[in-house]
Design a protein around this motif. Structure first.
Motif, short mmCIF file in Angstrom:
data_model
loop_
_atom_site.label_atom_id
_atom_site.label_comp_id
_atom_site.label_asym_id
_atom_site.label_seq_id
_atom_site.Cartn_x
_atom_site.Cartn_y
_atom_site.Cartn_z
N MET A 92 2.65 54.31 -61.49
CA MET A 92 3.79 55.12 -61.08
C MET A 92 4.38 54.57 -59.80
SD MET A 92 3.93 59.16 -60.42
CE MET A 92 5.42 59.91 -59.92
N VAL A 93 5.68 54.44 -59.75
CA VAL A 93 6.38 53.91 -58.59
C VAL A 93 6.76 55.07 -57.68
CG1 VAL A 93 8.40 52.64 -57.81
CG2 VAL A 93 7.26 51.96 -59.92
N SER A 94 6.37 54.98 -56.40
CA SER A 94 6.69 56.06 -55.47
C SER A 94 7.99 55.81 -54.70
CB SER A 94 5.54 56.26 -54.48
OG SER A 94 5.35 55.08 -53.72
N PHE A 95 8.47 54.58 -54.74
CA PHE A 95 9.69 54.23 -54.03
C PHE A 95 10.53 53.33 -54.91
CE2 PHE A 95 12.11 51.34 -51.28
CZ PHE A 95 12.85 52.27 -50.57
N MET A 96 11.81 53.65 -55.06
CA MET A 96 12.71 52.85 -55.86
C MET A 96 13.65 52.10 -54.93
SD MET A 96 13.79 52.09 -59.04
CE MET A 96 13.12 53.37 -60.05
N LEU A 97 13.58 50.77 -54.95
CA LEU A 97 14.46 49.92 -54.15
C LEU A 97 15.78 49.77 -54.90
CD1 LEU A 97 14.67 48.10 -51.62
CD2 LEU A 97 13.91 46.22 -53.08
N LYS A 98 16.88 50.13 -54.25
CA LYS A 98 18.21 50.04 -54.88
C LYS A 98 18.91 48.79 -54.37
CE LYS A 98 18.60 54.93 -55.64
NZ LYS A 98 19.43 56.11 -55.59
N VAL A 99 19.27 47.91 -55.29
CA VAL A 99 19.86 46.63 -54.92
C VAL A 99 21.18 46.41 -55.66
CG1 VAL A 99 17.59 45.60 -54.48
CG2 VAL A 99 18.64 45.31 -56.71
N ALA A 100 21.98 45.52 -55.10
CA ALA A 100 23.19 45.03 -55.76
C ALA A 100 23.09 43.51 -55.83
CB ALA A 100 24.43 45.44 -54.97
N MET A 101 23.71 42.94 -56.83
CA MET A 101 23.71 41.49 -56.98
C MET A 101 25.14 40.97 -56.87
SD MET A 101 21.00 40.83 -60.06
CE MET A 101 21.20 39.05 -59.88
N VAL A 102 25.29 39.86 -56.17
CA VAL A 102 26.59 39.20 -56.04
C VAL A 102 26.45 37.78 -56.57
CG1 VAL A 102 28.39 38.45 -54.45
CG2 VAL A 102 27.14 40.58 -54.00
N GLY A 103 27.29 37.44 -57.54
CA GLY A 103 27.23 36.11 -58.16
C GLY A 103 26.21 36.10 -59.27
N VAL A 104 26.65 36.35 -60.48
CA VAL A 104 25.70 36.48 -61.58
C VAL A 104 26.09 35.62 -62.78
CG1 VAL A 104 24.80 38.75 -60.99
CG2 VAL A 104 26.91 38.60 -62.28
N GLY A 105 26.20 34.35 -62.52
CA GLY A 105 26.45 33.40 -63.62
C GLY A 105 25.18 33.27 -64.45
N ARG A 106 24.96 32.12 -65.04
CA ARG A 106 23.80 31.93 -65.92
C ARG A 106 22.48 32.23 -65.22
NH1 ARG A 106 26.11 26.76 -68.70
NH2 ARG A 106 27.34 27.80 -70.28
N SER A 107 22.25 31.64 -64.07
CA SER A 107 21.00 31.90 -63.34
C SER A 107 20.92 33.34 -62.89
CB SER A 107 20.88 30.98 -62.12
OG SER A 107 20.85 29.64 -62.53
N GLY A 108 22.04 33.90 -62.49
CA GLY A 108 22.08 35.29 -62.05
C GLY A 108 21.73 36.26 -63.15
N SER A 109 22.07 35.93 -64.37
CA SER A 109 21.75 36.83 -65.48
C SER A 109 20.25 36.88 -65.72
CB SER A 109 22.50 36.44 -66.75
OG SER A 109 22.10 35.17 -67.21
N VAL A 110 19.56 35.77 -65.50
CA VAL A 110 18.11 35.74 -65.63
C VAL A 110 17.47 36.62 -64.55
CG1 VAL A 110 16.04 34.28 -65.53
CG2 VAL A 110 18.11 33.45 -66.69
N LEU A 111 17.95 36.48 -63.33
CA LEU A 111 17.44 37.30 -62.23
C LEU A 111 17.76 38.78 -62.46
CD1 LEU A 111 16.05 37.63 -59.52
CD2 LEU A 111 18.24 37.08 -58.42
N LEU A 112 18.95 39.06 -62.95
CA LEU A 112 19.34 40.44 -63.24
C LEU A 112 18.37 41.06 -64.24
CD1 LEU A 112 21.16 42.92 -63.21
CD2 LEU A 112 22.67 41.73 -64.83
N GLN A 113 18.06 40.37 -65.31
CA GLN A 113 17.14 40.90 -66.31
C GLN A 113 15.76 41.13 -65.69
OE1 GLN A 113 17.97 41.61 -69.83
NE2 GLN A 113 16.21 42.87 -69.29
N PHE A 114 15.30 40.21 -64.86
CA PHE A 114 14.00 40.33 -64.19
C PHE A 114 13.98 41.57 -63.30
CE2 PHE A 114 11.32 39.45 -60.48
CZ PHE A 114 10.11 39.22 -61.11
N LEU A 115 15.02 41.76 -62.49
CA LEU A 115 15.08 42.91 -61.60
C LEU A 115 15.20 44.21 -62.39
CD1 LEU A 115 17.43 41.54 -58.80
CD2 LEU A 115 14.94 41.80 -58.71
N HIS A 116 16.00 44.20 -63.43
CA HIS A 116 16.18 45.39 -64.26
C HIS A 116 14.86 45.84 -64.89
CE1 HIS A 116 18.08 48.25 -66.96
NE2 HIS A 116 17.44 47.67 -67.95
#
Length: 70
Positions: free
Chosen positions: A1-25
């Motif tokens: 169980m997660v007690s703290f949710m880190l809220k983030v935004a991403m800037v620049g989500v080309g091909r590499s960014g989409s991989v990171l986005l999926q990982f963070l999601h």
């Protein structure tokens, strides 16, 4: 169980960014609250919309987002 949710935004989500986005999601301790890219058809922008994450083309909107941690 997660007690703290880190809220983030991403800037620049080309091909590499989409991989990171999926990982963070997929991380239960992270909530991606916004994605920004000047190219509205970038891979990460398409993925974000599929995941139900708000997308923007102007990074300045991030200053107005409540409770953004990073």
């Amino acid at each position: 169980m997660v007690s703290f949710m880190l809220k983030v935004a991403m800037v620049g989500v080309g091909r590499s960014g989409s991989v990171l986005l999926q990982f963070l999601h997929d991380d239960p301790g992270i909530e991606v609250v916004a994605v920004v890219d000047k190219n509205d058809t970038a891979d990460g922008m398409i993925l974000a919309r599929t995941l139900g994450i708000p997308t923007y083309i102007d990074y300045k909107i991030l200053a107005d987002l409540p409770h953004l941690d990073f």
